[in-house]
Design a protein around this motif. Structure first.
Motif, mmCIF file in Angstrom:
data_model
loop_
_atom_site.group_PDB
_atom_site.id
_atom_site.type_symbol
_atom_site.label_atom_id
_atom_site.label_comp_id
_atom_site.label_asym_id
_atom_site.label_seq_id
_atom_site.Cartn_x
_atom_site.Cartn_y
_atom_site.Cartn_z
ATOM 1 N N VAL A 191 0.832 -1.203 0.000
ATOM 2 C CA VAL A 191 0.000 0.000 0.000
ATOM 3 C C VAL A 191 0.868 1.256 0.000
ATOM 4 C CG1 VAL A 191 -1.682 1.333 1.318
ATOM 5 C CG2 VAL A 191 -1.953 -1.141 1.099
ATOM 6 N N ALA A 192 1.984 1.211 0.727
ATOM 7 C CA ALA A 192 2.883 2.359 0.793
ATOM 8 C C ALA A 192 3.610 2.586 -0.528
ATOM 9 C CB ALA A 192 3.897 2.163 1.918
ATOM 10 N N SER A 193 3.552 1.592 -1.411
ATOM 11 C CA SER A 193 4.253 1.682 -2.697
ATOM 12 C C SER A 193 3.306 1.961 -3.857
ATOM 13 C CB SER A 193 5.019 0.377 -2.965
ATOM 14 O OG SER A 193 5.956 0.123 -1.943
ATOM 15 N N LEU A 194 2.129 2.484 -3.538
ATOM 16 C CA LEU A 194 1.161 2.839 -4.571
ATOM 17 C C LEU A 194 1.233 4.329 -4.871
ATOM 18 C CD1 LEU A 194 -1.953 0.925 -3.156
ATOM 19 C CD2 LEU A 194 -0.319 0.094 -4.876
ATOM 20 N N SER A 195 1.048 4.679 -6.129
ATOM 21 C CA SER A 195 0.911 6.091 -6.471
ATOM 22 C C SER A 195 -0.423 6.604 -5.942
ATOM 23 C CB SER A 195 0.973 6.276 -7.990
ATOM 24 O OG SER A 195 2.240 5.920 -8.488
ATOM 25 N N GLU A 196 -0.552 7.904 -5.828
ATOM 26 C CA GLU A 196 -1.808 8.466 -5.326
ATOM 27 C C GLU A 196 -2.975 8.085 -6.221
ATOM 28 O OE1 GLU A 196 -1.627 12.610 -4.644
ATOM 29 O OE2 GLU A 196 0.084 12.503 -3.262
ATOM 30 N N ASN A 197 -2.720 8.048 -7.510
ATOM 31 C CA ASN A 197 -3.749 7.653 -8.469
ATOM 32 C C ASN A 197 -3.152 6.620 -9.414
ATOM 33 O OD1 ASN A 197 -6.076 9.506 -7.856
ATOM 34 N ND2 ASN A 197 -4.486 11.036 -8.250
ATOM 35 N N ILE A 198 -3.699 5.411 -9.382
ATOM 36 C CA ILE A 198 -3.216 4.324 -10.229
ATOM 37 C C ILE A 198 -4.168 4.187 -11.415
ATOM 38 C CG2 ILE A 198 -2.672 1.862 -10.343
ATOM 39 C CD1 ILE A 198 -2.503 2.094 -7.176
ATOM 40 N N ASN A 237 11.670 2.488 -15.145
ATOM 41 C CA ASN A 237 10.330 1.983 -15.425
ATOM 42 C C ASN A 237 10.384 0.471 -15.574
ATOM 43 O OD1 ASN A 237 8.674 4.573 -15.897
ATOM 44 N ND2 ASN A 237 10.420 4.872 -17.278
ATOM 45 N N LYS A 238 9.343 -0.188 -15.109
ATOM 46 C CA LYS A 238 9.290 -1.645 -15.220
ATOM 47 C C LYS A 238 7.833 -2.081 -15.370
ATOM 48 C CE LYS A 238 12.701 -3.265 -14.630
ATOM 49 N NZ LYS A 238 13.815 -3.441 -15.587
ATOM 50 N N VAL A 239 7.608 -3.013 -16.308
ATOM 51 C CA VAL A 239 6.284 -3.598 -16.501
ATOM 52 C C VAL A 239 6.381 -5.075 -16.125
ATOM 53 C CG1 VAL A 239 4.388 -4.058 -18.077
ATOM 54 C CG2 VAL A 239 5.776 -1.983 -18.374
ATOM 55 N N PHE A 240 5.641 -5.456 -15.091
ATOM 56 C CA PHE A 240 5.581 -6.846 -14.653
ATOM 57 C C PHE A 240 4.359 -7.480 -15.304
ATOM 58 C CE2 PHE A 240 3.788 -10.059 -11.800
ATOM 59 C CZ PHE A 240 4.879 -10.891 -11.591
ATOM 60 N N VAL A 241 4.585 -8.515 -16.107
ATOM 61 C CA VAL A 241 3.505 -9.168 -16.853
ATOM 62 C C VAL A 241 3.283 -10.567 -16.293
ATOM 63 C CG1 VAL A 241 2.727 -9.980 -19.112
ATOM 64 C CG2 VAL A 241 4.067 -7.860 -18.935
ATOM 65 N N LEU A 278 1.379 -4.905 -14.508
ATOM 66 C CA LEU A 278 1.575 -3.916 -13.452
ATOM 67 C C LEU A 278 2.747 -3.035 -13.854
ATOM 68 C CD1 LEU A 278 1.249 -6.131 -10.218
ATOM 69 C CD2 LEU A 278 -0.528 -4.742 -11.324
ATOM 70 N N THR A 279 2.503 -1.747 -13.984
ATOM 71 C CA THR A 279 3.542 -0.810 -14.402
ATOM 72 C C THR A 279 4.051 -0.028 -13.199
ATOM 73 O OG1 THR A 279 2.500 -0.584 -16.571
ATOM 74 C CG2 THR A 279 4.087 1.115 -15.941
ATOM 75 N N PHE A 280 5.377 -0.021 -13.036
ATOM 76 C CA PHE A 280 6.017 0.654 -11.905
ATOM 77 C C PHE A 280 6.966 1.736 -12.408
ATOM 78 C CE2 PHE A 280 4.908 -3.614 -10.570
ATOM 79 C CZ PHE A 280 4.432 -3.457 -9.280
ATOM 80 N N HIS A 281 7.102 2.781 -11.606
ATOM 81 C CA HIS A 281 8.051 3.851 -11.917
ATOM 82 C C HIS A 281 8.894 4.133 -10.678
ATOM 83 C CE1 HIS A 281 9.801 7.471 -13.592
ATOM 84 N NE2 HIS A 281 9.417 8.144 -12.533
ATOM 85 N N ARG A 282 10.192 4.336 -10.889
ATOM 86 C CA ARG A 282 11.096 4.642 -9.785
ATOM 87 C C ARG A 282 11.436 6.119 -9.776
ATOM 88 N NH1 ARG A 282 16.681 1.398 -9.411
ATOM 89 N NH2 ARG A 282 16.852 2.293 -11.505
ATOM 90 N N SER A 283 11.189 6.759 -8.632
ATOM 91 C CA SER A 283 11.509 8.171 -8.463
ATOM 92 C C SER A 283 12.197 8.356 -7.115
ATOM 93 C CB SER A 283 10.236 9.018 -8.524
ATOM 94 O OG SER A 283 10.532 10.388 -8.330
ATOM 95 N N THR A 337 2.068 2.490 -10.797
ATOM 96 C CA THR A 337 1.397 3.622 -11.440
ATOM 97 C C THR A 337 0.237 3.186 -12.354
ATOM 98 O OG1 THR A 337 2.953 3.579 -13.301
ATOM 99 C CG2 THR A 337 3.512 4.990 -11.418
ATOM 100 N N LYS A 338 0.222 1.922 -12.780
ATOM 101 C CA LYS A 338 -0.828 1.493 -13.709
ATOM 102 C C LYS A 338 -1.060 0.004 -13.560
ATOM 103 C CE LYS A 338 -1.934 1.324 -18.676
ATOM 104 N NZ LYS A 338 -1.426 1.589 -20.051
ATOM 105 N N MET A 339 -2.317 -0.396 -13.733
ATOM 106 C CA MET A 339 -2.693 -1.800 -13.691
ATOM 107 C C MET A 339 -3.600 -2.091 -14.875
ATOM 108 S SD MET A 339 -4.644 -3.879 -10.637
ATOM 109 C CE MET A 339 -5.073 -5.616 -10.810
#
Length: 277
Positions: free
Chosen positions: A189-196, A245-249, A261-266, A273-275
């Protein structure tokens, strides 16, 4: 093409062997698994042993690897013996009569892939790719077993097996993050963007998709069950340095399941960031 092939394949081979979580256990994926030992005399028992692989299957690595994993006879023909297995400073030579049949992800109903972007996912359709690596990533040991394939004179061949630690993987940072994301609900939950951003099938129209937004407070209704002990990955061509950026398929075998599941590192922190389902 793959979906049709896999449907026929699973009908011929029977059910898959998984653990209680629907994941293949490390013993099942190991090239030394006793349960997968197949002698030359037992090849006649393989329902696919006498079915020749279509020539077109050598054009795309995805088509080849499913045939390679399913057909005992083909598998032995497509290994460059004596095969070298490298683990750190230890090297082992495997001869033809010592080879243990490797089923890869065929003993479970899905497989996983990692990509650097949605655009890079198109590489699976690139017929110019002549080098590929199938990775078995074990979170309990922190090891990645890599089966290295090269297309030699137009035919895909297994040319080497090597074991590396996570630290040497081009996905090192993401692998550490993913394991905690998959096993720790609070960290997730702590690793979710504010809006996915969410993209999925429209329940009112089988031919359309719907888009929406998932927020952390509603995440529990969408959170998928992810593999936690081991995952597979395929590197098509030469590996690239890990980006932000990473897309887990997670892709089903012959059942139409697909999730991205799309992830972004900042600032050194990965976030979802996206599902897409």
């Amino acid at each position: 093409m793959l979906a049709v092939f896999c449907f026929v394949l699973l009908a011929a081979c029977g059910g898959q062997k998984t653990n209680g979580n629907g994941e293949e256990s490390p013993a099942d994926t190991s090239t030394t698994a006793v349960a997968d030992t197949v002698s030359a005399d037992s090849l006649a028992d393989d329902p696919l042993a006498n079915i020749p692989m279509p020539k077109a299957a050598d054009e795309l690595f995805d088509d080849f690897i499913f045939n390679f994993a399913a057909n005992n006879k083909l598998q032995r023909e497509r290994i460059l013996f004596p095969l070298k297995k490298v683990n750190g400073d230890k090297t082992e030579i495997v001869n033809r009569d010592q080879w243990k049949i490797e089923r890869y992800f065929m003993r479970q109903d899905y497989y996983t892939l990692l990509f650097d972007s949605e655009r890079s996912m198109q590489v699976v359709k690139d017929t110019s790719v002549n080098h590929a690596v199938v990775e078995m990533i074990y979170f309990n040991t922190g090891a990645v077993i890599q089966h290295v394939f090269d297309r030699l004179r137009g035919a895909w061949m297994l040319t080497q097996i090597q074991t590396i630690p996570f630290s040497q993987s081009p996905n090192a940072s993401f692998l550490d993050f993913y394991h905690q994301f998959a096993t720790d609900s609070l960290f997730q939950v702590a690793s979710l963007s504010e809006n996915i951003r969410f993209v999925g099938p429209d329940p009112d129209d089988d031919f359309s998709q719907m888009e929406g937004v998932i927020t952390p407070d509603t995440w529990s209704a969408f959170a998928p069950e992810l593999p936690t002990k081991m995952i597979f990955n395929i590197i098509y061509g030469k590996p690239r340095p890990e980006g932000d950026n990473k897309v887990f398929v997670l892709r089903g075998i012959a059942n139409g399941l697909e999730m991205e599941l799309t992830f972004h590192r900042s600032n050194g922190k990965w976030r979802l960031t996206k599902m897409t389902t």
